[in-house]
Design a protein around this motif. Structure first.
Motif, PDB file in Angstrom:
ATOM      1  N   VAL A   1      -7.684  -3.778   1.962  1.00  0.00           N
ATOM      2  CA  VAL A   1      -6.494  -3.131   1.322  1.00  0.00           C
ATOM      3  C   VAL A   1      -7.083  -3.025  -0.128  1.00  0.00           C
TER       4      VAL A   1
ATOM      5  N   GLY B   1      -9.236  -0.539  -0.858  1.00  0.00           N
ATOM      6  CA  GLY B   1      -8.754   0.790  -0.945  1.00  0.00           C
ATOM      7  C   GLY B   1      -8.268   0.954  -2.308  1.00  0.00           C
ATOM      8  N   ARG B   2      -7.687   0.032  -2.958  1.00  0.00           N
ATOM      9  CA  ARG B   2      -7.106   0.242  -4.136  1.00  0.00           C
ATOM     10  C   ARG B   2      -8.112   0.339  -5.379  1.00  0.00           C
TER      11      ARG B   2
ATOM     12  N   TRP C   1      -8.455   5.190  -0.952  1.00  0.00           N
ATOM     13  CA  TRP C   1      -7.933   4.925   0.325  1.00  0.00           C
ATOM     14  C   TRP C   1      -8.799   5.293   1.534  1.00  0.00           C
ATOM     15  N   LYS C   2     -10.027   6.297   1.023  1.00  0.00           N
ATOM     16  CA  LYS C   2     -10.812   6.554   2.252  1.00  0.00           C
ATOM     17  C   LYS C   2     -11.679   5.365   2.653  1.00  0.00           C
TER      18      LYS C   2
END
Length: 648
Positions: free
Chosen positions: A182, A185-186, A190-191
């Motif tokens: 997570v 992703g940030r 978010w790929k």
């Protein structure tokens, strides 16, 4: 930090992995296969997307290695050693990604000094594959966090999917990596987490589909196996204490103390923690917490926590990198001295003559035992005829090992189908009607042979090693699995079953305590054991001392609704009684009724059958029972109607 090519920074990892492989390679064939390893070899001969008791990866890896080296001990273990070497390579790269050169050395050194890792390259086990793949997944995830490359996110997910194909406990390190994914992703978009999740589902997807198509029975079976007969100890706290004690042994007190110290320092530090360091802490804590919670309700094998070893190595590497050099050297000396002490203690316990260590302690250590047992079983297997089965009445380890050394992987069956043996039961279903060689540690007296076979020859006792005795017998006409013997009988009427058991074996109705015992046995799948205990009881020996086999067979038949069995039926019952005992005959007749669920009060109290109308008065019928010691003729003479003759 990328894994592209072979850069100077990656060469140390390659050298360590190559050294690990070359040191372990000549040692693979020194020790005979264990029961579990032999069972995984059977997996390799029945390739599938899953098995009733394990995910499929261990079978695939063993199949790949045996296709190159054949069905040898080295061939069974080589594929797992290759994967383990890749795990060592990834562990070195993980340490470097976390803290540079010093952390790289600390991670791999800590790994080799923990006793849990010493069998890492010597045995073919799903736990070895799991730990190696988790190490690769951790290294790929940390590298993806540092570089942001989508390929590493996808590779991490695929490796975790493969880890799930090795063992279901791979969900624990996957859960520990979720916060890092997570955070990635940030940081990188978010790929990255989408690629991580998609690759994991794509890799494990076929097995998940197979699992769903089987109604999740394999997963539920694993829970049932490891919770069986352990709940009574759980509430006394024995399971929890046993878990803590075994983990202190396989991790060693010093290594466990270092891990706890690293976690404490991480919690006490006031500086913000990097997400990848937090992932190492979660990867260490989550498996231990899960097994700690489970330990009061079922056994936890010592090596299960190997899933936490890669993350613990990474955590310790980060921790030691921040210590002063003097403290770091002190810890390494303590770990090294403890490792030497454990090795010396192991040599003293396992050394000496087979079956006995230098310290005089009895151990299960008998080099060549399986080969000697196979040599004694070979003539029996030949005598049983072509295509004969190899069966065991106790567990799965013995029959799996002998299937390997005798070369009969397609014809193995375990007659006490619980745990891994359930899979053997499924594979042997097409072989009904065949002859078999039945082998088991100890004695066959308790086992209800007539339930599984039409006839068994007198057993032979085999002692392939000092202090180890096996019993083997040639049996005819395999009847197929009878899982009701070992599974809870939820649909059975306890009163009807208790009435049949007590009238057949003790010649009386059940008392309240007996009714409770039968109800408990039906709930636990222990009816066969209860019947055996009744036959061994002083009451049985006192009541029926000197009773003839015909009278015993007639009594058991009458209790199960056949009080007027014809001579042929009675003769067959006497034959079953000869090689199976009273408990075996009773359970065979119960199996013919469909198990405990087939008994009703009406069946229990069935009225006597009327005699055939076509037989003339005074006629007699007879049948011959073939026994190992000869033949017995069973004759039923019918008295003409009228007053009974006077007795002088």
């Amino acid at each position: 930090m990328a894994f592209r090519g072979l850069t100077p920074r990656q060469r140390p990892a390659l050298w360590v992995a190559a050294l690990f492989f070359l040191v372990h390679l000549p040692l693979l064939g020194l020790v005979e296969l264990s029961g579990d390893e032999s069972f995984y070899w059977l997996y390799a001969r029945h390739l599938d997307w899953g098995y009733l008791t394990n995910p499929p990866l261990i079978g695939w890896v063993v199949a790949a290695s045996t296709s190159i080296l054949g069905d040898t001990v080295t061939g069974v273990r080589l594929g797992v050693l290759v994967v383990a070497s890749l795990g060592v390579f990834a562990l070195v790269r993980l340490g470097e990604a976390l803290g540079g050169r010093h952390a790289r050395c600390s991670a791999v050194t800590f790994f080799f000094l923990v006793p849990l890792s010493w069998l890492y390259g010597f045995m073919a086990a799903p736990d070895v594959l799991l730990a190696a793949l988790v190490a690769c997944a951790l290294a790929a995830t940390v590298t993806a966090w540092c570089t942001g490359r989508t390929a590493f996110w996808a590779g991490s997910g695929a490796l975790l999917g493969l880890a799930l194909l090795a063992k279901y406990t791979a969900v624990l390190p996957a859960a520990a990596l979720v916060p890092l994914v997570v955070a990635g992703g940030r940081r990188w978009g978010w790929k990255a987490p989408a690629a991580w999740m998609a690759a994991g589902l794509a890799t494990a997807g076929p097995h998940l589909v197979w699992l769903a198509s089987n109604g999740a029975e394999p997963l539920l079976l694993r829970v049932a196996v490891h919770g069986h007969e352990e709940v009574s100890e759980a509430f006394a706290g024995h399971g929890l204490l046993h878990f803590l004690g075994t983990q202190a042994g396989v991790w060693s007190p010093v290594a466990a103390g270092v891990v706890l110290w690293a976690l404490w320092r991480l919690l006490r530090s006031g500086t913000p923690r990097a997400p990848h360091v937090t992932a190492m802490a979660l990867g260490t804590v989550l498996p231990f917490a899960a097994f700690l919670v489970w330990s009061p309700f079922g056994p936890v094998h010592p090596y299960w926590t190997s899933v936490a070893l890669p993350a613990a190595c990474g955590l310790v590497a980060v921790f030691l990198a921040g210590l002063p050099p003097a403290r770091r050297r002190l810890l390494w000396w303590a770990l090294g001295a403890q490792a030497v002490a454990v090795l010396v203690a192991g040599a003293l316990i396992l050394g000496g003559r087979p079956g006995e260590g230098y310290l005089g302690r009895r151990v299960r250590w008998a080099p060549g035992e399986n080969r000697r047992l196979a040599a004694r079983l070979r003539p029996l297997l030949d005598a049983a005829g072509p295509g004969a089965l190899l069966a065991t009445s106790r567990g799965y380890a013995t029959v799996a090992q002998q299937a390997f050394y005798l070369g009969v992987p397609e014809r193995t069956v375990a007659l006490a189908p619980f745990g891994l043996a359930v899979q053997l039961d499924e594979w042997a279903a097409p072989w009904r009607g065949r002859n078999a060689v039945l082998v088991a540690p100890g004695s066959l007296d308790e086992f209800p042979l007539p339930v599984y076979f039409e006839r068994c020859h007198p057993p032979e006792r085999i002692a392939p090693a000092r202090g180890r005795v096996y019993t083997a017998a040639v049996c005819e006409g395999y009847r197929g699995p009878a899982r009701w013997l070992w599974e809870p009988a939820h649909g059975a009427d306890p009163q009807a079953v208790a009435g049949s058991v007590y009238r057949a074996l003790l010649g009386r109705p059940p008392d309240p305590e007996g009714l409770r015992s039968v109800a408990w046995a039906l709930e636990r799948g222990e009816l066969a054991h209860l019947v055996w205990n009744i036959v061994r009881s002083p009451e049985y020996r006192t009541r029926f001392a000197g009773e003839t086999p015909v009278a015993t067979a007639r009594r058991i038949l009458a209790a199960l609704g056949e009080p007027d069995a014809d001579p042929a039926r009675l003769a067959r019952a006497v034959e079953l009684l000869a090689f199976g005992g009273p408990h075996g005959l009773f359970l065979r007749l119960l199996d013919e009724h469909g198990g405990p669920a087939g008994l009703t009060p009406e069946v229990e109290a069935a009225p006597p059958a009327p005699p055939p109308a076509q037989e003339p008065d005074g006629a007699s019928r007879s049948a011959t029972a073939v026994l190992p010691a000869g033949t017995v003729t069973v004759t039923e003479a019918r008295r003409p109607p009228g007053p009974a003759p006077s007795t002088v």
